[in-house]
Structure formats: C-alpha cells, structure tokens
Design a protein around this motif. Structure first.
Motif, short mmCIF file in Angstrom:
data_model
loop_
_atom_site.label_atom_id
_atom_site.label_comp_id
_atom_site.label_asym_id
_atom_site.label_seq_id
_atom_site.Cartn_x
_atom_site.Cartn_y
_atom_site.Cartn_z
N SER A 131 0.79 -1.23 0.00
CA SER A 131 0.00 0.00 0.00
C SER A 131 0.82 1.27 0.00
O SER A 131 0.29 2.35 -0.29
N SER A 132 2.10 1.17 0.35
CA SER A 132 2.88 2.39 0.56
C SER A 132 3.96 2.56 -0.50
O SER A 132 4.64 1.61 -0.88
N TRP A 133 4.10 3.80 -0.96
CA TRP A 133 5.23 4.15 -1.81
C TRP A 133 6.37 4.56 -0.91
O TRP A 133 6.24 5.43 -0.05
N TYR A 134 7.53 3.90 -1.08
CA TYR A 134 8.71 4.26 -0.30
C TYR A 134 9.93 4.13 -1.21
O TYR A 134 10.03 3.16 -1.97
N PRO A 135 10.85 5.11 -1.18
CA PRO A 135 12.00 5.09 -2.09
C PRO A 135 12.79 3.78 -2.02
O PRO A 135 13.22 3.36 -0.95
N GLY A 136 12.95 3.13 -3.18
CA GLY A 136 13.69 1.87 -3.25
C GLY A 136 12.82 0.65 -3.03
O GLY A 136 13.28 -0.48 -3.23
N ALA A 137 11.57 0.85 -2.57
CA ALA A 137 10.66 -0.28 -2.33
C ALA A 137 9.27 0.05 -2.86
O ALA A 137 8.26 -0.25 -2.24
N GLU A 138 9.24 0.66 -4.04
CA GLU A 138 7.96 1.05 -4.62
C GLU A 138 7.20 -0.18 -5.12
O GLU A 138 7.77 -1.01 -5.83
N PRO A 139 5.93 -0.34 -4.74
CA PRO A 139 5.13 -1.44 -5.30
C PRO A 139 5.11 -1.35 -6.83
O PRO A 139 4.85 -0.29 -7.39
N GLY A 140 5.42 -2.45 -7.48
CA GLY A 140 5.46 -2.45 -8.94
C GLY A 140 6.76 -1.91 -9.50
O GLY A 140 6.93 -1.83 -10.72
N GLY A 141 7.70 -1.59 -8.65
CA GLY A 141 8.99 -1.05 -9.11
C GLY A 141 8.88 0.41 -9.46
O GLY A 141 7.83 0.92 -9.83
N GLY A 142 9.97 1.12 -9.35
CA GLY A 142 9.98 2.54 -9.67
C GLY A 142 11.26 3.17 -9.19
O GLY A 142 12.14 2.50 -8.64
N GLY A 143 11.40 4.48 -9.38
CA GLY A 143 12.55 5.20 -8.88
C GLY A 143 13.86 4.69 -9.44
O GLY A 143 13.98 4.32 -10.61
N TYR A 144 14.88 4.64 -8.56
CA TYR A 144 16.20 4.21 -9.04
C TYR A 144 16.25 2.70 -9.31
O TYR A 144 17.12 2.22 -10.04
N ILE A 145 15.32 1.92 -8.75
CA ILE A 145 15.24 0.50 -9.09
C ILE A 145 14.79 0.36 -10.54
O ILE A 145 15.36 -0.40 -11.32
N ALA A 146 13.76 1.13 -10.92
CA ALA A 146 13.30 1.12 -12.31
C ALA A 146 14.40 1.62 -13.24
O ALA A 146 14.57 1.09 -14.35
N GLN A 147 15.16 2.63 -12.81
CA GLN A 147 16.23 3.16 -13.65
C GLN A 147 17.23 2.05 -14.00
O GLN A 147 17.69 1.95 -15.14
N THR A 167 23.51 7.93 -6.58
CA THR A 167 22.35 7.36 -7.25
C THR A 167 21.16 8.30 -7.18
O THR A 167 20.47 8.53 -8.17
N GLN A 168 20.89 8.83 -5.98
CA GLN A 168 19.76 9.75 -5.82
C GLN A 168 19.94 10.98 -6.70
O GLN A 168 18.97 11.48 -7.29
N LEU A 169 21.16 11.47 -6.81
CA LEU A 169 21.42 12.65 -7.64
C LEU A 169 21.17 12.36 -9.11
O LEU A 169 20.49 13.13 -9.80
N ASN A 170 21.68 11.23 -9.60
CA ASN A 170 21.51 10.91 -11.02
C ASN A 170 20.06 10.60 -11.34
O ASN A 170 19.53 11.03 -12.37
N TRP A 171 19.41 9.85 -10.45
CA TRP A 171 18.00 9.50 -10.66
C TRP A 171 17.11 10.75 -10.61
O TRP A 171 16.28 10.99 -11.48
N GLY A 172 17.28 11.58 -9.57
CA GLY A 172 16.48 12.80 -9.46
C GLY A 172 16.73 13.74 -10.61
O GLY A 172 15.80 14.37 -11.13
N SER A 173 17.97 13.84 -11.04
CA SER A 173 18.32 14.69 -12.18
C SER A 173 17.66 14.18 -13.46
O SER A 173 17.25 14.97 -14.31
N SER A 174 17.54 12.86 -13.60
CA SER A 174 16.89 12.30 -14.80
C SER A 174 15.43 12.74 -14.88
O SER A 174 14.91 13.03 -15.96
N TYR A 175 14.74 12.80 -13.74
CA TYR A 175 13.37 13.30 -13.72
C TYR A 175 13.31 14.76 -14.16
O TYR A 175 12.45 15.16 -14.96
#
Length: 602
Positions: free
Chosen positions: A251-267, A361-369
């Motif tokens: 039920s919760s979105w949390y950085p690195g553990a997004e349901p369905g994948g996302g963020g830097y894991i998706a990257q 990682t956070q810098l590169n991922w956030g910058s990509s957005y």
C-alpha cells in the motif's frame, strides 16, 4: 578520535579511485542523455544488482537499524523487512514489463499508460514532487547520518561534514553520470560490506561486550533478540509485524521499495541488456539486501545496548554533540569509535562508500526526472542532447546543495523513515494494478497522491491526529493511523476512478500492444479491439500466476536464509538447521519456476 597514517591512507586511496572512475567515464557519459542517465541500456545483471545493493547501503541505514533495534528489538525490523514482498513482486512480475516499456524514466510511463493533459500534468508534477522534494528529503536523511558519524568519530562540525562528504560525491556524480555511479558502486559495495562485517566482528568481541555468548546472555540484550515480535505484546505485534506484512508492503510508496517497481530500481531495470538481466539484477539485490546484509548492523546495535545502554550515556561520552542531534541512532557511530587503527580506516572508508553510493544514485535518478520529465517536457521540448546533459549536471549540483541545507535541520533517521512511509500510504495499490487493470486512469493517481499527502500532513500537524489516534483519549488505537490513511486514500482514488472517464481506446490499445500485460483486467480492451479488427494481444501465456508462485518461493527462500543466519549467530542450532533445510528446498523449487519463466520470456 585520532586517525593513524594507515587510516588516512585507506581513505585517500579510496577517494582517489572513486574520483578517477568519474573522470575516466565522463567523456562517454556526457555524449548524450541516454548514456548520462542509462549508460546506453547495455548493463549486465550482476553489475546492476550490485549497484542496487550499494545504493541502499546508505550511511543512514545502520543508524536506522540501530534505532529500531534499541527501541523495539530485532523484530522491529519488520517495518522494512516486509518490503521484501514488494521487491520480489517487482522481480518476477514487473521487471520484464519495465524493460519492455523502453522508457527513459519511470515517469515517462505516465504518458504511455495514460493520455491527455492529466497524464502530462502527472508526469511533470511528480518530476518535481519526487525528483526534487522527496529526493532532497531522502538525501538529507543520508547526509544527517554522515553528520552524526563525522561529529562522533572525527569531532567535525555539521557544516564541515556536509562540505567534505558532499563535494567529492557531487563532483564524480556530475562528471560520470549513470555509468560512473554504477562502476563506483561495484567498488563501494565491497568496501562497505568489508567495513560492516569487520566492525561487527571486532565490536562484539571487545572487553566491554565479551563475545557473542556474553552478548546474547546480557540482561540489556535478552529482551531484544526475538526475530518475531512477542505475541503477548499486542500493540507491538500489530504495529511491527501484522501491519507491515498485511498492509504496508503493497500500500505504501517508499524510495527503493515502490510497489510495482519505480525510482532508481526502475532506472536500473531500464538500463539492463534485456528482460532476463532486469529480473536477475533485482533478484540479486533482494537476496543481498534482506537475507545477508542486516546482521552486521544488528549485532553492533545489540552490542551498543551494553556499552551505551541509553541516550544519556551516549551524551555523556560525547558531550560535543548538539542536543537536536541526540538519539538512539547515534549508538552505531559511538560504537565505531572503539575500533583500532587500520580497521578504523577501512570502516570510515566503508561509511563514506555507503554515503557516496546512495547520494550519487539519488542525484543521477532525481536529475533524470528533472531533465526528461520537466525540462524537456515543460521548458525546452527541442533541447539538444548537449543541453540535456548540461541541465543534468547543473541539477545534480543544485539537488546536492538543497539536501545538505535540509540535513542541518533534521534530527534522526527513524523520524524521516516514518514521515516518508505515511506520506505515501494508500498509493501503492495503484502502482501494482495500473499494469493489469485497464480502468485505472491518470485521475486515480492524481487523487491518491494528493489525498495521501494532505491526510498525512493533517494527522501529523493538526489536532486531528491526536483526536483520532491518541493512546489514551483517541477514537482509535494508535496503531490504526497507518491503516486509516490507506483505507481513506484507497476509497478516494477508487471513487475518482469511477467518477472520471476511462482512458481512450487508442491509449489503452497502444499500451497493451507494447507491454503485453495480459490477464482478465485487460479482457474488455482486447475483446473490443478484436471486434474492431485490431489484434493487439500476442499468443503467449499470462505469466502473472507463475510469477506469484516464484515470488512466494523467493520470500520463503530469503526469509529462511535471514532467520537461519540469525539463529546460527544466536547459537540455536535446531531452528537454524530446520530453516537452512527449508531454504535449500525452496531454492530448488524456485530455480525450476525461474527456468520456466525464462523460457516463456524467450
């Protein structure tokens, strides 16, 4: 603390290698935006898997685990151990879908899955909301841990730690891009693991602790050892075990553990060579992240209960630490001050490695957005590759500066973890279902995002929270706050889904044709397209039931490895042997299930 020449040598050599890698790959990384953010989509699973592990091996993670263990015992870690279910769902169901999408960022997915102005708004808003706001909060948490380590171990002022640690990290991140991040992660992982294991072994055997047997038998530790919460403590059982396993993981979105994948894991999945490499990378990450890595931190946390039984004892030993930085999480850094020369240098290098890996990682991922989903979409649609790389490098520096400023105002890691967890409550189910249910639209996500955020803020900053969930006078018990946010948020976004128009047939058919998600949730779209003479579905077996089977086997495998490791450490041979046997059987069954899945993919 006084560092020896040997300690300084370890640290200087480490810094030199990391900066050297950044400079070495800078020319190729700056060639175009795909190279800078995805390294040309040609990364192998093992390199990406190690990078994921290194990224989550942050300076704030040992502090967080220490805070949890000292406050709630070992079983308190179920608040994040439960995210294994999310992780393995990503491995066996969503990894191949993400790689198949071929998007540049997971936010680009929005304009593939949805259409019109709402989808465009959602993509641009979340680029700032996640890429800037949440990303800065996450990096501030990591930097806060670095501040505490620098203050206790080296006597540094907060600003000195921020400038020293941040300058090198932002330099190689801006130069090397994603390739520099992944390459350095490979080195950082081994340095960080060596430091964590070496520190745990030494600190458990210092005279004050007396070895593993004395640690386990100590009165300060005995009540903290249980891996499963005490069933007689109803409140702890519900908050630390039942809610994470029953509600939180999906039920919760949390950085690195997004349901369905996302963020830097998706990257990293998007940067992989193919679908099988995406699956392999995420599976390797989950094994290392949950099964093996927590125990060195847990052992140091347990030992700290003997050496520093409370916050007052930490403050007494380190009176220079500011009042607003005192907390249970400081115990990890306090224990590290007892390391000998040589090992101290390795451990300091490992902590720096953990910090640099996560922040880069956070810098590169956030910058990509910011580049793909905001700058190119909102400001300069005709941006050249050179301009996009330049904006990527500038935004990298800006994100670093803002997170450093915020870090100076924060207090402890658990505080930030709880804020982020509640803030995303109720949104996770959408991220799971949007791939497999045609009726979800952009308004579903928009309403869930705002409902969860507004409700969380209201509960944390107004009298509504205490009125509903105060331990003594509230309408509900205090453990009900998180399920309440999930329930209300879910009801709101479901209502919004049915009150608004579905996505157009053109958008839905285009998405299905490219992703091939399959399943009964798309039957209406497939049948209508077929009736119109358009074949959008390939003749392939729906893999989700098989993926869920693999997910469950994977959970059994990883949890039993984790528990068996703990029981071997505790000296409890019988349960350790039983769990080891279960792990072997589940590994055999999982290999068979995985081989069948690979055949279906190929």
């Amino acid at each position: 603390m006084e560092l020896s020449t040997l300690d300084y040598t370890f640290i200087i050599v480490f810094f030199s290698i990391v900066l050297g890698i950044g400079v070495y790959v800078s020319k190729k990384s700056g060639k175009n935006s795909s190279e800078f953010f995805l390294s040309g989509r040609n990364m192998p699973w093992w390199l990406l898997g190690v990078s994921m592990v290194a990224t989550t091996f942050s300076t704030d993670t040992p502090n967080l685990v220490t805070d949890i263990v000292r406050t709630h015992g070992v079983s308190g870690n179920w608040v994040w151990w439960a995210f294994l279910l999310t992780g393995l769902l990503t491995v066996f169901i969503y990894a191949k879908l993400w790689r198949r999408s071929n998007v540049n960022t997971d936010l680009e997915f929005y304009e593939m899955r949805y259409g019109g102005k709402p989808a465009s708004f959602l993509r641009k808003f979340r680029a700032i909301y996640l890429g800037a706001l949440f990303n800065i909060i996450t990096m501030a948490s990591v930097t806060l841990a670095a501040i505490k380590i620098g203050g206790i171990m080296l006597g540094l002022e907060p600003w000195e730690t921020v400038v020293g640690a941040g300058l090198i990290t932002v330099t190689f991140s801006a130069l090397g891009g994603f390739k520099g991040v992944v390459y350095t992660d490979f080195l950082l992982f081994f340095v960080a693991m060596s430091g964590a294991i070496g520190a745990a072994y030494y600190l458990v055997n210092i005279p004050e602790v007396g070895g593993i047997e004395a640690l386990i038998a100590h009165e300060n530790v005995q009540g903290k050892l249980d891996i499963i919460p005490d069933f007689s403590n109803q409140n702890a059982l519900i908050m630390l075990f039942i809610i994470p396993l029953a509600v939180q993981w999906w039920s919760s979105w949390y950085p690195g553990a997004e349901p369905g994948g996302g963020g830097y894991i998706a990257q990293r999945m998007l940067a992989s060579k193919n679908e099988n490499h995406a699956i392999g990378a995420t599976f390797f990450f989950n094994i290392m992240h949950y099964a093996l890595r927590p125990w060195p931190w847990i052992l140091v946390a347990l030992a700290s209960l003997i050496v520093f039984p409370d916050v007052a004892s930490i403050h007494e030993a380190f009176p220079n630490i500011a009042e607003n930085k005192l907390g249970q999480d400081l115990a990890y850094s306090a224990m590290l001050t007892k390391l000998p020369s040589g090992l101290l240098g390795v451990v300091l290098a490992s902590l720096v490695a953990a910090y640099m890996s996560t922040i880069s990682t956070q810098l590169n991922w956030g910058s990509s957005y910011i580049v793909f989903d905001f700058y190119k979409e909102q400001i300069n649609p005709n941006a050249t590759e050179k301009q996009m790389v330049a904006v990527g490098r500038i935004s990298t520096v800006v994100l670093m500066v803002l997170s450093a400023v915020l870090a100076l105002a924060l207090e402890n890691a658990l505080q930030i973890f709880e804020i982020l967890l509640t803030f995303g409550a109720g949104t996770g189910l959408i991220f799971i279902l949007r791939w497999f249910w045609w009726r979800i639209n952009s308004w579903s996500e928009i309403t869930a995002m705002f409902a969860s955020g507004i409700l969380s803020i209201a509960l944390k900053t107004t009298s509504l929270g205490p009125f509903l969930f105060d331990v003594e006078t509230g309408v509900f018990p205090d453990w009900a706050e998180y399920p309440f946010v999930v329930l209300v948020t879910t009801a709101i976004w479901l209502a919004a889904t049915y009150m608004t128009q579905p996505e157009s047939p053109e958008v839905l058919r285009s998405f299905y044709k490219k992703i091939q998600p399959g399943g009964p949730g798309w039957a209406k779209v497939v049948n209508e397209a077929k009736a119109d003479g358009e074949a959008i579905a390939k003749d392939e077996k729906w893999s989700v039931p098989q993926g869920i089977t693999a997910m469950l086997l994977g959970c059994v495998l990883i949890y039993t490895i984790m528990f068996a490791t703990g029981y071997w450490i505790y000296g409890r041979t019988t349960p350790a042997l039983v769990l080891t046997g279960v792990a072997i059987v589940s590994a055999f069954l999982l290999i068979k299930a995985w081989n069948r899945m690979k055949e279906d993919i190929l």
